[in-house]
Design an enzyme around this catalytic site. Sequence first.
Site, short mmCIF file in Angstrom:
data_model
loop_
_atom_site.label_atom_id
_atom_site.label_comp_id
_atom_site.label_asym_id
_atom_site.label_seq_id
_atom_site.Cartn_x
_atom_site.Cartn_y
_atom_site.Cartn_z
N THR A 196 0.94 -1.18 -0.24
CA THR A 196 -0.23 0.22 -0.21
C THR A 196 0.87 0.95 -0.35
OG1 THR A 196 -1.44 -0.95 1.30
CG2 THR A 196 -1.27 0.95 1.69
N ILE A 225 -12.90 -4.40 1.70
CA ILE A 225 -12.76 -2.93 2.17
C ILE A 225 -11.86 -3.57 3.32
CG2 ILE A 225 -13.19 -1.35 2.82
CD1 ILE A 225 -15.58 -1.22 1.75
#
Lengths: 325, 319
Positions: A196, A225
Amino acid sequence: MVGWAIAVHGGAGVDPNLPHHRQEEAKQVLARCLNMGISALRSSLPAVDVVELVVRELESDPVFNSGRGSALTEKGTAEMEASIMDGVGRRCGAVSGVTTVKNPISLARLVMDKSPHSYLAFAGAEEFARLHGAEVVDNDYFITEDNKGMLKLAKEANTIMFDYRIPTVLSDTCGASVENPLQMNGLPISVYAPETVGCVVVDAQGRCAAATSTGGLMNKMCGRIGDSPLIGAGTYACGLCGVSCTGEGEAIIRGTLARDVAAVMEYKGLGLQAAVDFVVKERLDEGKAGMIAVSRNGEVACGFNTNGMFRGFATEDGFVEVGIW
Amino acid sequence: MGWAIALHGGAGDIPLTLPPERRLPREVCLRHCLQLGVDALKSKKSPLDVVELVVRELENNPHFNAGKGSVLTSSGTVEMEACIMDGNMKCGAVSGLTTVVNAISLARLVMERTPHIYLAFDGAEAFAREHGVETLDASHFITPENIQRLKQAKEANRVQIDYTQPMQKKEEDTATADGDSQTGTVGCVAVDSDGNLAAATSTGGLVNKMVGRIGDTPLIGAGTYANSLCAVSATGKGEAIIRGTVARDVAALMEFKGLSLEEAAACVVKERVPKGNVGLVAVSATGEVTMPFNTTGMFRACATEDGYSEIAIWPLTKD
């Protein structure tokens, strides 16, 4: 007036066998993005603008897991999410389930600035993007050959076990590519590392901001999510600091990591690095994650309990560092 | 120590002039749900089971903004979300549900049957079908009152948070455009006599919300939170609750500043979120309960093992 400071990351949890040329490539991307941020800060751009432009650059580069180069869902598609928070007024914006918007972080910014809401997802987010003329591309744009290969390996590795804390014996199913037992989110680290991306900035006026963007977990269920779009989990900024996290998404959510760094500063009076150390040590149970943070006093800090974290820092007094281990 | 339970049906600008036909069914439901929860705690059901069953009941009641009776998006559809958290830190959340009868139960399934915490929209609906979860046609959840609310909100051209405005449009309604009702969520928190805690929250969101809008309810640390110290469920203006990381902050104040449950909850509601935006219910591991709000009112009920119980809408007057 304080000295400005900036930190960027490209994910916590690095394959110890990552080939040298890949390490160099990653460091170059980090350095380039860091320099863009530094130039922006030198031209007095506010913190929230700086974090957006740096993360846009990280998204556009296929090296890390965001925007182009995102990890793929079980269906082989890219489903991206991002969030941004402005310490001034603690304004925030987040998006999930983005499939065609070229820069999810900018869509998150649009949600913050141009909608009455804080978080838009899936079809609603895509529609909002078109309403505001955000740049859109085919989902193919985000998909790299590298990640197609990784997805195949992840599926072969029988992927995310129900309880990914139970070590799985994979070496006989995965072949020679799995040499080490390091795992994150149930996958061997040679197959998948979070990667990320994020950026935190404090500008010369002491304003903090944070931004995080990701493609999420390799082979994830559609609709899953993670922590990156969740304010207080993957991203947080307030008057005291800006924080961006990366690692095992579920652990970061449970630990409300980004908020907790600010909370221990505010409620326990800890300094920035002490707060980061506290959170990494105390709030992660068996989870693996890392974070970068800046304070309104111009400090930078990072902490991780993973094997490495791609990161870069710079402060106004000339300190610059890019590292992995 | 002893068990304790608290539940809410939304905080907001609930007018003191709320007509009986709007007030009584909700009071009846709160009383019924409180009794269900108390009976469950008395029969030694885990707090996790208790909060789920209470919220299921609130979802099924069409008078509250969750499950059937959910408010409508700008497109006239229903998009439901929910979150459940155990004091041992396990949690589950869902968003963007259109056909699942009990969002809170799907959130629990995510927690127990997947390695993830949060599933949304098509992926969540597909997961529901894979697991044989009860679904109904989207029209099941839509009530005439909510069609009317959406119409009003569109006419007033604003995002409305339910409950405040009476059905008949009066002149004074448009004048209170700034005092948007801030209700619109149901929730329950519970603790047993061993100190096990759980929290659950469920909602249809904001009237006239943008399609795809996610609020505070499914966000761990914003609308819902539980750890070994306390369990919290918040309600009100989602965007303010997210910014204020309300549910986490109650626990953080207890943990890092040593405040009591009541002090921590009061601090968050009075000092950390603008007036008119939030209410919450919370219980502590030692069996305390608190239900502060900075709105005109909050539909709420609570009970503790030592016999205290309360069902109320507006602030209790102090004698």
